[in-house]
Design a protein around this motif. Structure first.
Motif, PDB file in Angstrom:
ATOM      1  N   ARG A   4       0.716  -1.619   0.360  1.00  0.00           N
ATOM      2  CA  ARG A   4      -0.275  -0.231   0.011  1.00  0.00           C
ATOM      3  C   ARG A   4       1.114   1.629  -0.396  1.00  0.00           C
ATOM      4  N   ASP A   5       1.808   1.310   0.267  1.00  0.00           N
ATOM      5  CA  ASP A   5       2.650   2.321   1.384  1.00  0.00           C
ATOM      6  C   ASP A   5       3.826   2.358  -0.480  1.00  0.00           C
ATOM      7  N   GLU A   6       4.097   1.382  -1.174  1.00  0.00           N
ATOM      8  CA  GLU A   6       4.406   1.382  -2.427  1.00  0.00           C
ATOM      9  C   GLU A   6       3.481   2.136  -3.328  1.00  0.00           C
ATOM     10  N   THR A  11       1.806   6.966  -6.724  1.00  0.00           N
ATOM     11  CA  THR A  11       1.279   7.676  -7.377  1.00  0.00           C
ATOM     12  C   THR A  11       1.580   8.855  -6.962  1.00  0.00           C
ATOM     13  N   ARG A  12       2.095   9.443  -5.614  1.00  0.00           N
ATOM     14  CA  ARG A  12       2.674  10.428  -6.015  1.00  0.00           C
ATOM     15  C   ARG A  12       3.389  11.108  -6.687  1.00  0.00           C
ATOM     16  N   GLN A  13       4.262   9.783  -7.090  1.00  0.00           N
ATOM     17  CA  GLN A  13       5.472  10.588  -7.983  1.00  0.00           C
ATOM     18  C   GLN A  13       4.570  10.424  -9.397  1.00  0.00           C
ATOM     19  N   ASP A  14       3.267  10.131  -9.818  1.00  0.00           N
ATOM     20  CA  ASP A  14       3.154  10.040 -10.926  1.00  0.00           C
ATOM     21  C   ASP A  14       2.284  11.611 -10.779  1.00  0.00           C
ATOM     22  N   ILE A  15       1.403  12.072  -9.931  1.00  0.00           N
ATOM     23  CA  ILE A  15       1.560  13.949 -10.177  1.00  0.00           C
ATOM     24  C   ILE A  15       2.852  14.284 -10.205  1.00  0.00           C
TER      25      ILE A  15
END
Length: 193
Positions: A4-6, A11-15
């Motif tokens: 889940r953390d990965e 997702t954060r990096q995609d943003i």
């Protein structure tokens, strides 16, 4: 780190990747939260699980984009020995960099907005920190030994200003002249007073 953390980190990096592309091409105001999330293939509702505000996102993006750009430049120039600063000038003040803003340095797209009173402290802090690091880094390059901080900051301003003007005049003969003039002035500045 769990699955889940990965996933959250991906997702954060995609943003961030989406926001950096938009910042480079459209500037701060052109990187709306909805456009950033659309570019990441996500809905707007998920934004605040990763960032407190657009201002926070812009600060993180500027840091990452400037670090990436500096790292790319260093990778190219470090093997150039005493010609490293010359290679840096040619690479940054090139037609390719001028003609591909979405792949290059974010400075031309964001600095004008960062100068306004409405700009976030996060953007200014990121610019100050990263450009200070660039100035320090210039003095450590082969051929840059002895380059004073004042000279390094002047060279950075010349790089950004020259690229910005060349992009504004793209398609004219003056654009190429500006790139060449800035490379020549940069060489002279690095030789010192």
């Amino acid at each position: 780190m769990g699955i889940r953390d990965e996933q959250k980190e991906r997702t954060r990096q995609d943003i961030l990747d989406s926001a950096i592309r938009l910042l480079r091409g459209r500037g701060i105001s052109g990187a709306s939260v909805s456009e950033v999330m659309k570019g990441a293939g996500l809905t707007v509702g998920g934004f605040y699980a990763h960032f407190d505000s657009k201002e926070a996102l812009v600060g993180v993006c500027l840091r990452q984009a400037l670090r990436e750009r500096w790292s790319q430049l260093l990778t190219v120039v470090q093997s150039s020995g005493s010609e490293a600063l010359e290679v840096l000038l040619r690479r940054y003040l090139s037609r390719r960099h001028r003609d591909n803003p979405a792949e290059g340095c974010p400075l031309p797209a964001v600095v004008g907005e960062a100068a306004h009173a409405y700009a976030s402290p996060q953007a200014r802090d990121a610019l100050a920190e990263e450009l200070g690091a660039w100035a320090e880094g210039l003095g450590t390059l082969p051929g840059g030994k002895g380059l004073r901080r004042q000279q390094a900051l002047g060279v950075i301003a010349l790089l950004f200003g020259g690229l910005s003007l060349a992009r504004a005049l793209k398609g004219t003969s003056l654009s190429d002249e500006i790139l060449e003039a800035c490379r020549a002035l940069g060489r002279a500045a690095m030789r010192g007073p």
